[in-house]
Design an enzyme around this catalytic site. Structure first.
Site, PDB file in Angstrom:
ATOM      1  N   CYS A   7       0.866  -1.191   0.000  1.00  0.00           N
ATOM      2  CA  CYS A   7       0.000   0.000   0.000  1.00  0.00           C
ATOM      3  C   CYS A   7       0.896   1.231   0.000  1.00  0.00           C
ATOM      4  O   CYS A   7       2.067   1.147  -0.379  1.00  0.00           O
ATOM      5  CB  CYS A   7      -0.988  -0.031   1.166  1.00  0.00           C
ATOM      6  SG  CYS A   7      -0.220   0.007   2.802  1.00  0.00           S
ATOM      7  N   ASN A  10       2.336   1.455   4.296  1.00  0.00           N
ATOM      8  CA  ASN A  10       2.659   0.179   4.957  1.00  0.00           C
ATOM      9  C   ASN A  10       2.396   0.241   6.466  1.00  0.00           C
ATOM     10  O   ASN A  10       3.106  -0.380   7.258  1.00  0.00           O
ATOM     11  CB  ASN A  10       4.101  -0.269   4.659  1.00  0.00           C
ATOM     12  CG  ASN A  10       4.429  -1.707   5.076  1.00  0.00           C
ATOM     13  OD1 ASN A  10       5.555  -2.021   5.446  1.00  0.00           O
ATOM     14  ND2 ASN A  10       3.449  -2.587   5.040  1.00  0.00           N
ATOM     15  N   ARG A  13      -3.307  -0.648   5.366  1.00  0.00           N
ATOM     16  CA  ARG A  13      -3.913  -1.706   4.552  1.00  0.00           C
ATOM     17  C   ARG A  13      -3.015  -2.915   4.339  1.00  0.00           C
ATOM     18  O   ARG A  13      -3.459  -4.058   4.531  1.00  0.00           O
ATOM     19  CB  ARG A  13      -4.338  -1.124   3.187  1.00  0.00           C
ATOM     20  CG  ARG A  13      -5.475  -0.141   3.298  1.00  0.00           C
ATOM     21  CD  ARG A  13      -5.634   0.670   2.025  1.00  0.00           C
ATOM     22  NE  ARG A  13      -4.496   1.562   1.815  1.00  0.00           N
ATOM     23  CZ  ARG A  13      -4.293   2.300   0.737  1.00  0.00           C
ATOM     24  NH1 ARG A  13      -5.160   2.235  -0.264  1.00  0.00           N
ATOM     25  NH2 ARG A  13      -3.256   3.093   0.647  1.00  0.00           N
ATOM     26  N   SER A  14      -1.762  -2.704   3.928  1.00  0.00           N
ATOM     27  CA  SER A  14      -0.927  -3.875   3.617  1.00  0.00           C
ATOM     28  C   SER A  14      -0.528  -4.678   4.860  1.00  0.00           C
ATOM     29  O   SER A  14      -0.498  -5.916   4.789  1.00  0.00           O
ATOM     30  CB  SER A  14       0.271  -3.523   2.743  1.00  0.00           C
ATOM     31  OG  SER A  14       1.125  -2.588   3.346  1.00  0.00           O
ATOM     32  N   ASP A 124      -8.131   3.861   1.212  1.00  0.00           N
ATOM     33  CA  ASP A 124      -7.173   4.284   2.234  1.00  0.00           C
ATOM     34  C   ASP A 124      -7.937   4.766   3.477  1.00  0.00           C
ATOM     35  O   ASP A 124      -8.707   5.718   3.392  1.00  0.00           O
ATOM     36  CB  ASP A 124      -6.343   5.425   1.632  1.00  0.00           C
ATOM     37  CG  ASP A 124      -5.235   5.891   2.552  1.00  0.00           C
ATOM     38  OD1 ASP A 124      -5.247   5.514   3.747  1.00  0.00           O
ATOM     39  OD2 ASP A 124      -4.359   6.626   2.081  1.00  0.00           O
TER      40      ASP A 124
HETATM   41  P1  4NP Z   1      -1.757   2.809   4.139  1.00  0.00           P
HETATM   42  O1  4NP Z   1      -2.383   4.153   4.755  1.00  0.00           O
HETATM   43  O2  4NP Z   1      -1.232   3.169   2.759  1.00  0.00           O
HETATM   44  O3  4NP Z   1      -2.912   1.882   4.071  1.00  0.00           O
HETATM   45  O4  4NP Z   1      -0.662   2.377   5.084  1.00  0.00           O
HETATM   46  C1  4NP Z   1      -1.681   5.360   4.815  1.00  0.00           C
HETATM   47  C2  4NP Z   1      -0.786   5.574   5.821  1.00  0.00           C
HETATM   48  C3  4NP Z   1      -0.125   6.788   5.909  1.00  0.00           C
HETATM   49  C4  4NP Z   1      -0.351   7.777   4.976  1.00  0.00           C
HETATM   50  C5  4NP Z   1      -1.254   7.543   3.952  1.00  0.00           C
HETATM   51  C6  4NP Z   1      -1.908   6.332   3.872  1.00  0.00           C
HETATM   52  N1  4NP Z   1       0.295   9.016   5.073  1.00  0.00           N
HETATM   53  O5  4NP Z   1      -0.025   9.907   4.294  1.00  0.00           O
HETATM   54  O6  4NP Z   1       1.178   9.188   5.942  1.00  0.00           O
END
Ligand code: 4NP
Length: 158
Positions: A7, A10, A13-14, A124
């Site tokens: 994702c 990380n 989701r992942s 997300d």
């Molecule tokens: P993920 O979610 O891609 O599912 O791990 C996110 C985690 C952090 C951020 C965006 C999406 N961020 O912008 O920091």
């Protein structure tokens, strides 16, 4: 069979997909046959545990998320058979790291395995509320079951 879930950060989701997939492997007595990992296309959260909200929602379903965030790297194309991305931007970011068709063919989308859900991406949850985390878990649970049955068919053909 080596599988990496990918994702953006990380941390939501992942790692959830990794934890759900590992839980399925344990329940089906298949852990010896798989290497499972997760990674993010971004590097902001490298070294961190999954987001506390994601861990809490997963825990309610009996799943402990213990991975540490790392960034997806081009060498992962050589290390893994399946690269399972959560959304279209992950797909773009991952496939931009290679020119080889054989690598691009390894990249599949989690949403395409979660067939009962209308979404074509795993949304997300980072900037949303509880429902978003539950939605991720619902989608990756169905997706991982479907993915595992595909991988088991492949493995048994080898
Ligand atoms: P993920 O979610 O891609 O599912 O791990 C996110 C985690 C952090 C951020 C965006 C999406 N961020 O912008 O920091």
């Amino acid at each position: 069979m080596k599988v990496v879930f990918v994702c953006l950060g990380n941390i939501c989701r992942s790692p959830a997909a990794e934890g759900v997939f590992l839980d399925l492997l344990v329940k089906k007595n298949l852990t010896d046959h798989y290497v499972v990992d997760s990674a993010g296309t971004g590097s902001w959260h490298v070294g961190e545990l999954p987001d506390a909200r994601m861990r809490e929602h997963a825990k309610k379903r009996g799943i402990d998320l213990k991975s540490r965030s790392r960034q997806f790297k081009p060498e992962d194309f050589d290390l893994f058979d399946y690269i399972v991305v959560m959304d279209k931007s992950n797909y773009q970011n991952v496939t931009a790291l290679t020119k080889k068709d054989e690598n691009i063919e390894k990249v599949v989308e989690m949403a395409s395995y979660a067939k009962s859900h209308d979404e074509n991406e795993v949304p997300d949850p980072y900037y949303g509320g509880d429902q978003g985390f539950e939605k991720v878990l619902d989608m990756v649970t169905e997706g991982c079951e479907e993915l595992l049955s595909e991988l088991e068919q492949k493995r048994n053909q080898r």
